[in-house]
Enzyme design. Structure first.
Site, mmCIF file in Angstrom:
data_model
loop_
_atom_site.group_PDB
_atom_site.id
_atom_site.type_symbol
_atom_site.label_atom_id
_atom_site.label_comp_id
_atom_site.label_asym_id
_atom_site.label_seq_id
_atom_site.Cartn_x
_atom_site.Cartn_y
_atom_site.Cartn_z
ATOM 1 N N HIS A 37 -3.211 1.535 7.488
ATOM 2 C CA HIS A 37 -3.270 0.674 8.672
ATOM 3 C C HIS A 37 -4.636 -0.004 8.797
ATOM 4 O O HIS A 37 -4.725 -1.177 9.150
ATOM 5 C CB HIS A 37 -2.966 1.479 9.932
ATOM 6 C CG HIS A 37 -1.616 2.118 9.911
ATOM 7 N ND1 HIS A 37 -1.230 3.081 10.815
ATOM 8 C CD2 HIS A 37 -0.544 1.950 9.085
ATOM 9 C CE1 HIS A 37 0.014 3.471 10.558
ATOM 10 N NE2 HIS A 37 0.438 2.803 9.495
ATOM 11 N N HIS A 68 5.141 3.465 0.237
ATOM 12 C CA HIS A 68 3.788 3.641 -0.287
ATOM 13 C C HIS A 68 3.775 3.892 -1.792
ATOM 14 O O HIS A 68 2.953 3.317 -2.515
ATOM 15 C CB HIS A 68 3.112 4.821 0.426
ATOM 16 C CG HIS A 68 2.972 4.631 1.892
ATOM 17 N ND1 HIS A 68 2.291 3.564 2.439
ATOM 18 C CD2 HIS A 68 3.427 5.366 2.940
ATOM 19 C CE1 HIS A 68 2.330 3.660 3.755
ATOM 20 N NE2 HIS A 68 3.022 4.728 4.084
ATOM 21 N N ASP A 84 2.379 -1.904 6.164
ATOM 22 C CA ASP A 84 2.034 -0.914 5.142
ATOM 23 C C ASP A 84 1.804 -1.568 3.783
ATOM 24 O O ASP A 84 0.884 -1.190 3.042
ATOM 25 C CB ASP A 84 3.157 0.118 5.005
ATOM 26 C CG ASP A 84 3.144 1.165 6.110
ATOM 27 O OD1 ASP A 84 2.142 1.275 6.836
ATOM 28 O OD2 ASP A 84 4.160 1.879 6.246
ATOM 29 N N HIS A 105 6.642 -3.147 10.387
ATOM 30 C CA HIS A 105 5.694 -2.095 10.050
ATOM 31 C C HIS A 105 5.658 -1.842 8.548
ATOM 32 O O HIS A 105 4.589 -1.592 7.982
ATOM 33 C CB HIS A 105 6.018 -0.788 10.771
ATOM 34 C CG HIS A 105 4.970 0.253 10.498
ATOM 35 N ND1 HIS A 105 3.745 0.262 11.129
ATOM 36 C CD2 HIS A 105 4.938 1.279 9.596
ATOM 37 C CE1 HIS A 105 3.013 1.246 10.646
ATOM 38 N NE2 HIS A 105 3.713 1.882 9.710
#
Length: 311
Positions: free
Chosen positions: A83, A267, A244, A240
């Site tokens: 973030h 991720h 990321d 969101h």
């Protein structure tokens, strides 16, 4: 359309943020400080011996990607950096030192808004050294089942993210972002992390997500969003995931000129596509202020003078 030209940047002064770690539930504090040209983004932790350990925010220092992005060096780690890294990338901060008092970033309210505000408060200033950027020359792709992440040639910096959940509260959502400070602040920075309550309860029993709450996460129940205020955007979930991706791709050490696209990514796949890119020296080139490259997204990129081939 703006040209990717100019000089490197840093912050004009130190600024502190505090909160709790999303997994430990313990207090966490960071200090963002100015740094010299070509330093890049560096996290600093104090070892048990009292020595300060620097952990470069680069893909080759990633040590875990299961629940968040974790970097490490000399046995010390920093978790949930994505973030903050997204805020640095979007706000064109090339060089900064992040002093942290433990192994986990403060989650604040689960997005990048507080980090963007801190950067704006500290003010971004220009240094004398020129910027550089990674220009994608040919497609690079990684896959896992029907999920994938790829980097494609493109005259700009674009993120194109699709998620697909069986849960009808999320379903299939797509979002395309041409990165710029204004677009990130307006469209992405406030999109919060999210999770299913049944999964969070399992994590609690394992000692994870102890700091997770309705203050910093969107909680999804069996048939509704549990946060009293509801969603900040109708498609907050994919926004969101886009946030990321901006943070994870910033671990290239240099902003990129290209098109990032993912389907059911996360991720791990964001990290793997960076590894695949740098494993093929014919897939990219480094361009600097002497090369006139126009972006489609109005991005004034910030890049430390670091060769990705050596990253």
């Amino acid at each position: 359309m703006r040209k990717i030209l100019g000089k490197q940047t840093t912050l004009s002064r130190r600024v502190t943020l505090t909160g709790v770690g999303v997994h430990s539930g313990k207090p966490a504090s960071i200090i963002l400080s100015p740094a010299e040209a070509d330093r890049g983004i560096v996290f600093v932790r104090t070892a048990p011996t009292g020595a300060e350990v620097e952990i470069p925010a680069r893909f080759d220092h990633v040590v875990a990607t299961e629940l968040c992005t974790v970097i490490g060096a000399e046995g010390l780690t920093v978790a949930t950096i994505e973030h903050l890294m997204a805020a640095f990338a979007a706000m064109a901060v090339d060089n900064a030192v992040v002093e942290i008092d433990g192994p986990e970033m403060p989650i604040i309210d689960g997005c990048s808004a507080a980090f963007v505000a801190a950067i704006q408060d500290a003010r971004v200033v220009t240094l004398k050294a020129p910027r550089k950027a990674i220009r994608i020359l040919k497609p690079v792709r990684v896959e896992a089942g029907d999920a994938y992440a790829e980097l494609l040639p493109f005259e700009g910096t674009r993120y194109d993210v699709t998620i697909d959940f069986a849960n009808p509260l999320i379903g299939r959502q797509s979002y395309v972002l041409d990165l710029s400070p204004a677009a990130f602040r307006r469209e992405i920075a406030r999109a919060r992390t999210f999770g299913f309550m049944r999964d969070v309860e399992k994590l609690w029993t394992l000692g994870f997500a102890l700091g997770s709450s309705l203050e910093n996460s969107v909680a999804i129940g069996d048939d509704r969003v549990l946060n009293p205020e509801g969603l900040r955007f109708a498609d907050e979930f994919v926004r969101h995931k886009t946030l990321d991706a901006v943070g994870d791709l910033a671990l290239a050490g240099l902003p990129f000129i290209g098109h990032f696209r993912s389907y059911k990514g996360g991720h791990k796949m964001n990290w793997l596509v960076l590894k695949a890119l740098f494993a093929d020296e014919t897939a990219f080139e480094v361009v600097g202020e002497t090369r006139h490259v126009e972006t489609a997204g109005g991005l004034s990129v910030a890049v430390p003078a670091l060769s990705p081939a050596k990253a």
